[in-house]
Design a protein around this motif. Structure first.
Motif, PDB file in Angstrom:
ATOM      1  N   VAL A  95       1.285  -1.767   0.066  1.00 21.52           N
ATOM      2  CA  VAL A  95       1.086  -3.208  -0.055  1.00 21.52           C
ATOM      3  C   VAL A  95       2.376  -3.876  -0.532  1.00 21.52           C
ATOM      4  O   VAL A  95       2.793  -4.909  -0.001  1.00 21.52           O
ATOM      5  N   ARG A  96       3.020  -3.276  -1.519  1.00 21.77           N
ATOM      6  CA  ARG A  96       4.282  -3.843  -2.017  1.00 21.77           C
ATOM      7  C   ARG A  96       5.338  -3.832  -0.917  1.00 21.77           C
ATOM      8  O   ARG A  96       6.038  -4.816  -0.701  1.00 21.77           O
ATOM      9  N   ARG A 115      14.456  -2.445   4.291  1.00 23.77           N
ATOM     10  CA  ARG A 115      13.254  -2.991   3.670  1.00 23.77           C
ATOM     11  C   ARG A 115      12.279  -3.523   4.721  1.00 23.77           C
ATOM     12  O   ARG A 115      11.079  -3.354   4.598  1.00 23.77           O
ATOM     13  N   ALA A 169       2.339  -9.316   6.040  1.00 24.04           N
ATOM     14  CA  ALA A 169       1.265  -9.658   5.102  1.00 24.04           C
ATOM     15  C   ALA A 169       0.068 -10.206   5.866  1.00 24.04           C
ATOM     16  O   ALA A 169      -1.079  -9.868   5.572  1.00 24.04           O
ATOM     17  N   VAL A 170       0.340 -11.039   6.857  1.00 24.21           N
ATOM     18  CA  VAL A 170      -0.742 -11.591   7.669  1.00 24.21           C
ATOM     19  C   VAL A 170      -1.464 -10.473   8.422  1.00 24.21           C
ATOM     20  O   VAL A 170      -2.694 -10.485   8.538  1.00 24.21           O
ATOM     21  N   LEU A 210       4.656  -6.531   1.641  1.00 33.27           N
ATOM     22  CA  LEU A 210       4.983  -7.877   1.171  1.00 33.27           C
ATOM     23  C   LEU A 210       6.490  -8.088   1.043  1.00 33.27           C
ATOM     24  O   LEU A 210       6.999  -9.151   1.365  1.00 33.27           O
ATOM     25  N   LEU A 211       7.185  -7.061   0.540  1.00 34.46           N
ATOM     26  CA  LEU A 211       8.552  -7.318   0.087  1.00 34.46           C
ATOM     27  C   LEU A 211       9.564  -7.331   1.211  1.00 34.46           C
ATOM     28  O   LEU A 211      10.509  -8.085   1.176  1.00 34.46           O
ATOM     29  N   GLY A 212       9.354  -6.523   2.246  1.00 36.72           N
ATOM     30  CA  GLY A 212      10.324  -6.549   3.344  1.00 36.72           C
ATOM     31  C   GLY A 212       9.866  -7.467   4.444  1.00 36.72           C
ATOM     32  O   GLY A 212       9.976  -7.145   5.617  1.00 36.72           O
ATOM     33  N   ASP A 213       9.379  -8.614   4.068  1.00 36.87           N
ATOM     34  CA  ASP A 213       8.606  -9.413   5.005  1.00 36.87           C
ATOM     35  C   ASP A 213       8.897 -10.890   4.818  1.00 36.87           C
ATOM     36  O   ASP A 213       8.020 -11.661   4.467  1.00 36.87           O
ATOM     37  N   PRO A 214      10.158 -11.296   5.066  1.00 37.71           N
ATOM     38  CA  PRO A 214      10.529 -12.683   4.757  1.00 37.71           C
ATOM     39  C   PRO A 214       9.689 -13.702   5.508  1.00 37.71           C
ATOM     40  O   PRO A 214       9.477 -14.795   5.017  1.00 37.71           O
ATOM     41  N   GLN A 230       6.493 -13.221   6.478  1.00 32.23           N
ATOM     42  CA  GLN A 230       5.072 -13.027   6.150  1.00 32.23           C
ATOM     43  C   GLN A 230       4.243 -12.482   7.294  1.00 32.23           C
ATOM     44  O   GLN A 230       3.021 -12.408   7.176  1.00 32.23           O
TER      45      GLN A 230
END
Lengths: 189, 189
Positions: free
Chosen positions: A107-108, A60, A120-121, A111-115, A117
């Motif tokens: 985008v999902r 992920r 996302a940043v 975000l999701l495999g990104d504990p 962040q």
């Protein structure tokens, strides 16, 4: 994204990243994303599975890293001669890309495999960099330019909110209203 | 959330949902979320694992469903005597809840186990319902009220965007600026 994947040194490490990312993109096209596994990706990339686990943590996080690379803009935003026209064109293109099936998946994934962040940043920074480039060009023309954080709040945030939480028609009339609001102007329609 | 979980008939089905949700909440507190498994949850809830799989698909979809229930507002928004005061108080509370460690986890869970976006839409609908209630009350006082979709764009979207993509200080001064912008007023600070 974990700290592992944020470092991008050159040499072998960069080659590993490139070949693993390419293996993900190829295999996703060939077998579909549900069939992706770390051993399969590692074999295609010519590395050991433990290399992948050590660098990305798990599948992920790897998919998150690949997704962010795909969300990276191809180049500077087009010059349409005025701040409003540049922002309007950029917002239409951003909405189209993010609201596409591929864009939503990226985008999902990001975000999701990104504990932590980090990915996302990076997505947000891509948008901020494009908006900054548009603003610098407009300032060079002598136009008054809102701050980047305000543009993120007024133009980018509603688009991402609707893509993630509130399926909506992201029409050109809608993006034009957002841009007009950011500039304190009347919308065209 | 899949179609399986959107139907909420009464009777046995409602009891199964209630006991499974409660089992998730209890076990999460006792053993931590990384140790949660469908067999463990089913055993605590007194149902078979196949009941859980049939209804929720997999653990991620179940966690998404539980997360959305936790994001459901406890009651109507407080009455502070004016539209601006009601919106300002609601925005502060919403930002605090969503930006907490628990809130961030629930938002991520809701998005993550939600291939058909039903749970994300429910999150957005909760906010829309609260904003509608504030607006109805303000209209009853004779105040002019922006549309709910505009309030979602101007107040809610920036908060969620920053929580997900752009870690920022969601101060009361910031939420007040968003509310003032939504009402076409000057911010207090």
């Amino acid at each position: 994204m974990s700290a592992r994947a944020t470092s991008r040194p050159g040499g072998r490490s960069a080659r590993v990243q490139q070949s693993v990312h390419q293996a993900v993109r190829e295999l996703e096209a060939e077998v579909g994303r549900d069939a992706l596994t770390v051993p399969l990706i590692a074999a295609r990339a010519g590395v050991t599975p433990s290399t992948v686990y050590r660098r990305w943590g798990d599948l992920r996080e790897l998919l998150s890293d690949v997704a962010v690379e795909r969300l990276r803009p191809d180049g500077p935003p087009a010059d349409h001669g005025s701040l409003r026209a540049d922002l309007a064109a950029w917002a239409v293109q951003f909405a189209e890309e993010m609201d596409s099936t591929a864009g939503r998946t990226y985008v999902r994934d990001a975000l999701l495999g990104d504990p932590e962040q980090g990915n996302a940043v990076r997505c947000s920074d891509y948008a901020a960099e494009q908006l900054t480039a548009i603003g610098v060009r407009a300032a060079g023309r002598g136009e008054a330019v809102p701050g980047v954080e305000a543009l993120l709040d007024v133009v980018v945030a509603p688009l991402m909110y609707r893509i993630l939480f509130r399926p909506s028609e992201l029409s050109e009339a809608y993006t034009d209203r957002l841009v007009a609001a950011a500039l304190g102007l009347e919308a065209k329609s």
